[in-house]
Every structure is written in structure tokens, then in C-alpha cells.
Scaffold this motif. Structure first.
Motif, short mmCIF file in Angstrom:
data_model
loop_
_atom_site.label_atom_id
_atom_site.label_comp_id
_atom_site.label_asym_id
_atom_site.label_seq_id
_atom_site.Cartn_x
_atom_site.Cartn_y
_atom_site.Cartn_z
N ARG A 133 -5.49 -0.01 -7.09
CA ARG A 133 -4.06 0.13 -6.82
C ARG A 133 -3.23 -0.71 -7.80
O ARG A 133 -2.16 -0.29 -8.26
CB ARG A 133 -3.74 -0.29 -5.38
CG ARG A 133 -4.25 0.71 -4.34
CD ARG A 133 -3.97 0.23 -2.94
NE ARG A 133 -2.53 0.03 -2.73
CZ ARG A 133 -2.03 -0.51 -1.61
NH1 ARG A 133 -2.85 -0.92 -0.64
NH2 ARG A 133 -0.72 -0.66 -1.48
N ALA A 134 -3.76 -1.88 -8.14
CA ALA A 134 -3.05 -2.75 -9.10
C ALA A 134 -3.00 -2.10 -10.49
O ALA A 134 -1.96 -2.11 -11.16
CB ALA A 134 -3.73 -4.11 -9.18
N PHE A 135 -4.16 -1.53 -10.92
CA PHE A 135 -4.18 -0.86 -12.21
C PHE A 135 -3.22 0.34 -12.24
O PHE A 135 -2.59 0.63 -13.25
CB PHE A 135 -5.60 -0.38 -12.53
CG PHE A 135 -6.55 -1.50 -12.84
CD1 PHE A 135 -6.16 -2.58 -13.62
CD2 PHE A 135 -7.86 -1.49 -12.35
CE1 PHE A 135 -7.02 -3.61 -13.91
CE2 PHE A 135 -8.73 -2.52 -12.62
CZ PHE A 135 -8.31 -3.59 -13.40
N SER A 136 -3.13 1.03 -11.10
CA SER A 136 -2.21 2.17 -10.99
C SER A 136 -0.76 1.72 -11.18
O SER A 136 0.03 2.37 -11.86
CB SER A 136 -2.38 2.84 -9.63
OG SER A 136 -1.45 3.91 -9.48
N HIS A 143 -4.21 -7.84 -7.35
CA HIS A 143 -5.38 -8.38 -8.06
C HIS A 143 -5.91 -9.62 -7.36
O HIS A 143 -7.14 -9.81 -7.23
CB HIS A 143 -4.99 -8.73 -9.50
CG HIS A 143 -4.95 -7.55 -10.44
ND1 HIS A 143 -6.01 -6.70 -10.61
CD2 HIS A 143 -3.96 -7.10 -11.27
CE1 HIS A 143 -5.69 -5.76 -11.48
NE2 HIS A 143 -4.43 -5.97 -11.90
N LEU A 144 -5.00 -10.46 -6.88
CA LEU A 144 -5.42 -11.69 -6.19
C LEU A 144 -6.18 -11.35 -4.91
O LEU A 144 -7.24 -11.92 -4.64
CB LEU A 144 -4.18 -12.54 -5.87
CG LEU A 144 -4.45 -13.85 -5.12
CD1 LEU A 144 -5.34 -14.78 -5.96
CD2 LEU A 144 -3.13 -14.55 -4.79
N TRP A 145 -5.65 -10.41 -4.13
CA TRP A 145 -6.33 -10.03 -2.89
C TRP A 145 -7.66 -9.36 -3.18
O TRP A 145 -8.62 -9.49 -2.42
CB TRP A 145 -5.43 -9.07 -2.08
CG TRP A 145 -4.19 -9.76 -1.57
CD1 TRP A 145 -3.99 -11.08 -1.37
CD2 TRP A 145 -2.96 -9.11 -1.21
NE1 TRP A 145 -2.72 -11.34 -0.92
CE2 TRP A 145 -2.05 -10.13 -0.80
CE3 TRP A 145 -2.53 -7.79 -1.18
CZ2 TRP A 145 -0.77 -9.87 -0.37
CZ3 TRP A 145 -1.25 -7.53 -0.74
CH2 TRP A 145 -0.36 -8.54 -0.36
N ALA A 146 -7.72 -8.63 -4.30
CA ALA A 146 -8.98 -7.98 -4.66
C ALA A 146 -10.06 -9.02 -4.97
O ALA A 146 -11.22 -8.87 -4.57
CB ALA A 146 -8.77 -7.06 -5.87
N PHE A 147 -9.68 -10.10 -5.65
CA PHE A 147 -10.64 -11.17 -5.95
C PHE A 147 -11.10 -11.89 -4.68
O PHE A 147 -12.15 -12.52 -4.65
CB PHE A 147 -10.01 -12.18 -6.92
CG PHE A 147 -9.98 -11.70 -8.34
CD1 PHE A 147 -11.15 -11.33 -8.99
CD2 PHE A 147 -8.78 -11.63 -9.04
CE1 PHE A 147 -11.12 -10.89 -10.30
CE2 PHE A 147 -8.75 -11.18 -10.34
CZ PHE A 147 -9.92 -10.80 -10.99
N GLU A 183 4.92 -8.53 -9.92
CA GLU A 183 4.52 -9.40 -8.80
C GLU A 183 3.60 -8.65 -7.84
O GLU A 183 2.62 -9.22 -7.32
CB GLU A 183 5.76 -9.91 -8.08
CG GLU A 183 6.56 -10.90 -8.92
CD GLU A 183 7.88 -11.30 -8.26
OE1 GLU A 183 8.17 -10.74 -7.15
OE2 GLU A 183 8.61 -12.13 -8.82
N ALA A 184 3.91 -7.35 -7.59
CA ALA A 184 3.08 -6.56 -6.66
C ALA A 184 1.66 -6.39 -7.22
O ALA A 184 0.67 -6.53 -6.48
CB ALA A 184 3.72 -5.20 -6.42
#
Length: 475
Positions: A292-295, A279-283, A273-274
Motif C-alpha cells: 500500500r505504501a509503494f502504491s 512502511h513503519l507499520w509494515a516493519f 506522511e501516510a
């Protein structure tokens, strides 16, 4: 000192499924070990590998040098014409071979052979013969026979004419007389009466060597073993206690693993979920959040998670009972049966009415199975008669289950004998623990427990009101 060492043992009977999949364990000298596992888990296969009667695919099996292994199998086989006395004395094969060579040397010396080599060889053989108790074999046979209630009349009888319990008793006697260091007991209490079972329990407790027992008799295990090895999915699980300890500890481990599994899954869900939010905020305009999401996702890949534990499914099945009409289920009068000069029973009168629950007990060889065969009209009485009520529908589960065409698969056996559709057959087999590709196994490849379960599965399709079970908890 280690008596048995098994490392990464693999054994399969077909290319797809490994019955033993890298199993490893060791048994120390003097240990009493119970070997558990569901029907078909590979327990008897493992015993046959330990005795050298069966080869394996890979791994290592070591028996301590000089340690003699003795096995009691579920279905022993001896040459045709062997009497009980022959079976018992087959335990002395080493001393018999020594005695034959000694007799041959004796004849040569009587004919004038005084060569020093002959005399030296005779002396060596005599010393070994005495060391193995060769002059005391009669005493040993009589002692063990008395302990297992094998009387003189029984010792003269043919082995293949004995009841299941009598065969087990004789095999126990043979194994004890072999003076083995490691006892492998495969379902030793099957067919034994209470007296013989108690004698066996006491013998195991006083035995100086190592004992490994396959058994489904929880009371016997509680009295005789101090450690449990469970074969589960081809691997070994270890429990440092008897059967009662195993039951409690196994449930504790299951609960602990389930709790850890649920905790790991909750952690994964939280990280998923995090990462999704980042990813959503990045878009939405902050591209740096992708990193950070990929990490987080890489962290999830490296996270070690607990496998979900599984519990054995309980059988959720029942008999299709047919309504009983009439006064009596079974009536017999003056019933008698004998074999040669041996009378099993005589002048037997009995009436069984609907709804009764009856236990048939008696010593091994008393005639219990013969009595049931008379009820089933598989034997003819010498005197008297047996009659079942006109509305009685009978199902019979014998001690030793056999099928007419063992080369057929379980699925085909159900289709031929139960006249059902393939889906009905699969559903019924699934309810008894035979699932997926297992139903395509030939009947001849099934263990004793699986054969009994298959027969029970087939019996339960019928509408019955009279159930006859001969040693139903064997295997």
C-alpha cells in the motif's frame, strides 16, 4: 487575418543560455500590442528577428505576404553626413528607384528610342510611381514634419548632431513616411517631450495597420495598446488588456498559482506522511502494508504539481550620502551657450542649495542635456561661469551610457572602476539584479536598460551629495 506568427522560436547568444526559449505567439491585423519584459529578456532581439536583421536558431517566423514592416530602434544609425532631410527622404527608397529608372527611360526616348517594350515599361513604372504617391512626396514630408515640429532649420542640420529626442522625432517621421503596415516601436517615448509623445499617441490610435510596442512607459501603454505580451524566461504570457489590466491580472495569476502550489505541496506532504507510516507499520510485522505504501509513492510520482511562482525582486539599495557643508551646491551667472548661429540659452543665473529636488524640462533640442554637461564641466560655456561648492560630490547618469572598455565583463568593469573586491562586486551587482553567471557577460552584450542599471550600480558605491539624472527612466 494574422500579420505576425511566431512558433517555437529559439535564440541564444551563447551555448548555455537561451534568451528566447520556444516562444510562440501571433498578432492579428490591426492589433495594438505592448511587448513587456525585464531588461535583457530579449524584446529588442525579437524585433530584430521580425525585421530579418537577426537570424535565429530554430522555430518559425512568418510575416503576412505583402505586409511591410517598419522599425524604430533605440539607437538608430545612418551614414555619416546625413541631414535630417536625407533621413526623412530615405523613407521613399522604392519611389526613388522607380524615378531613377523612369528618368533613364525618358533620356532614351528623347534620343529616339520608340521601341514598344520601352514604352510599355515606362507606362508600368509611371503607374506604380503614381500608386506609391511618388508625385506627392514633398507634401507628405512637409505634413509629417509640421506634425512633429521638425522645422526647416532642423531639416538642414546633420542628423548625428541632434539631441536624443530630436533623433527620435525624425525617426518617427521617417517610419510614418514609409507607409508601413506593421509598426515595431522599440522604446518610442525615450527622449520625447510631452508634445511629441501626445502626437505619437494620437497617431497610433488613428493608424490603420498593426502596432507592436516595447515600452516601460506605463501611461503611454495605457493609452495606446489593447493587449500585452510578456516575455518571461524565454516564453510568452498573454494579457487581454492595457498595462493597468496587466498589473492587476498578473498579480491575480501569481496569487492563484501560489495558492495551487501550496495546496499541491500540502497534498504531497500528506501522502508522504501516510506512506512513511505504512512502511513503519509494515516493519512492525504487517508486511502487506508495504504494498500500500509503494502504491501511494507511485501515485505521488504521477501527481502533477504546480511550479512555485516567482516574483521579480525589488531593488533594495540606497545611495551612500555624504554630508553637505557649505552654502551652495551650484552657482552660475550669465551662462550662455550657442552652436553656430543657434543660441540655446543666454544670461542664465541660478543658485542650487542643499536638499533641493529640481526638474529640468523643455522641448527636445532646447539645451537640457547641454546644460547638464556645462554643470559637469564636459562642455565650455560661451559666456558666464558655473561653479560647484567645494564639498559637493557629484554622480551623473547620462542619457546614453557608455563604458571605456565594453569588452570587459560586468564583474571586471566593477573591479577596475570601483576598486572593490570580487565578493563586494558580486554583492553589489546582485543587488541590481545581476546574479550568477550573468556577471560574466561582456558589457557590449547588455541591453540599454542593463547598461543604465550597471552605471547606476557603480554610482551608488560612491559617497555623493549631488545627483544629476538625464532621462533616468529611459529603458
Amino acid at each position: 487575418m494574422i500579420d505576425i506568427s511566431v512558433t517555437d522560436l529559439v535564440k541564444s547568444f551563447d551555448l548555455e543560455k537561451k534568451i528566447l526559449d520556444g516562444i510562440s505567439f501571433q498578432v492579428d491585423t490591426g492589433e495594438r500590442v505592448g511587448l513587456l519584459g525585464k531588461n535583457g529578456a530579449g524584446k529588442t532581439t525579437l524585433f530584430n528577428i521580425l525585421t530579418g536583421d537577426l537570424d535565429y536558431d530554430s522555430g518559425e517566423v512568418l510575416i503576412a505576404p505583402g505586409r511591410r514592416v517598419g522599425l524604430i530602434s533605440q539607437i538608430p544609425v545612418y551614414p555619416a553626413g546625413y541631414t535630417v532631410e536625407d533621413v526623412l527622404r530615405s523613407a521613399f527608397q522604392r519611389t526613388t528607384a522607380l524615378k531613377e529608372e523612369m528618368d533613364a527611360l525618358t533620356r532614351r526616348m528623347e534620343q529616339g528610342d520608340s521601341d514598344t517594350h520601352t514604352l510599355r515599361r515606362y507606362g508600368e513604372l509611371t503607374a506604380r510611381f503614381e500608386g506609391l504617391g511618388g508625385y506627392d512626396t514633398d507634401t507628405a514630408v512637409n505634413k509629417v514634419s509640421n506634425g512633429l515640429s521638425i522645422d526647416d532649420d532642423m531639416r538642414r542640420r546633420l542628423f548625428d548632431q541632434l539631441s536624443g529626442g530630436e533623433k527620435t522625432r525624425v525617426n518617427l517621421g521617417r517610419l510614418i513616411l514609409e507607409d508601413t503596415d506593421i509598426l515595431l516601436l522599440d522604446e518610442p517615448t525615450n527622449h520625447l517631450d510631452l508634445q511629441a509623445t501626445e502626437w505619437l499617441e494620437e497617431y497610433i490610435r488613428s493608424f490603420r495597420g498593426t502596432v507592436v510596442t516595447i515600452s516601460h512607459d506605463r501611461y503611454f501603454l495605457d493609452r495606446t495598446v489593447t493587449r500585452i505580451i510578456e516575455i518571461l524566461d524565454g516564453k510568452a504570457e498573454f494579457y487581454s488588456g492595457n498595462y493597468s489590466f496587466y498589473v492587476v491580472e498578473r498579480q491575480r495569476r501569481f496569487d492563484e498559482q501560489l495558492k495551487k502550489y501550496e495546496k499541491d505541496q500540502a497534498k504531497l506532504q500528506q501522502l508522504t506522511e501516510a506512506a512513511a507510516k505504512l512502511h513503519l507499520w509494515a516493519f512492525m510485522g504487517n508486511d502487506k502494508l508495504h504494498k500500500r505504501a509503494f502504491s501511494i509513492e507511485k501515485r505521488m510520482e504521477k501527481l502533477e504539481t504546480t511550479e512555485r511562482p516567482t516574483e521579480a525582486r525589488k531593488l533594495n539599495v540606497h545611495f551612500t550620502a555624504q554630508e553637505f557643508r557649505g552654502d551652495d551646491v551650484l552657482t552660475m551667472s550669465g551662462l550662455g551657450k550657442r552652436y553656430g548661429e543657434r543660441t540655446l540659452f543666454h544670461d542664465l543665473d541660478l543658485t542650487v542649495t542643499g536638499g533641493e529636488r529640481i526638474a529640468l524640462i523643455g522641448d527636445n533640442g532646447a539645451g537640457k542635456t547641454t546644460f547638464l554637461k556645462l554643470v559637469m564641466n564636459e562642455e565650455t560655456p560661451d559666456t558666464g561661469w558655473v561653479q560647484r561648492g567645494p564639498s559637493v560630490r557629484t554622480a551623473y547618469l547620462p542619457q546614453i551610457v557608455r563604458f571605456a572598455v565594453p569588452e570587459r565583463s560586468m564583474l571586471d568593469t566593477m573591479l577596475y572602476e570601483c576598486k572593490c573586491t570580487p565578493q563586494e562586486a558580486r554583492d553589489q551587482l546582485g543587488a541590481y539584479g545581476f546574479r550568477g553567471e550573468d556577471v560574466l557577460k561582456p558589457v557590449s552584450a547588455l541591453s540599454g536598460g542593463e547598461l543604465s542599471r550597471l552605471r547606476l550600480c557603480m554610482l551608488m558605491r560612491r559617497e555623493i551629495n549631488f545627483l544629476i539624472l538625464d532621462e533616468p527612466t529611459n529603458h
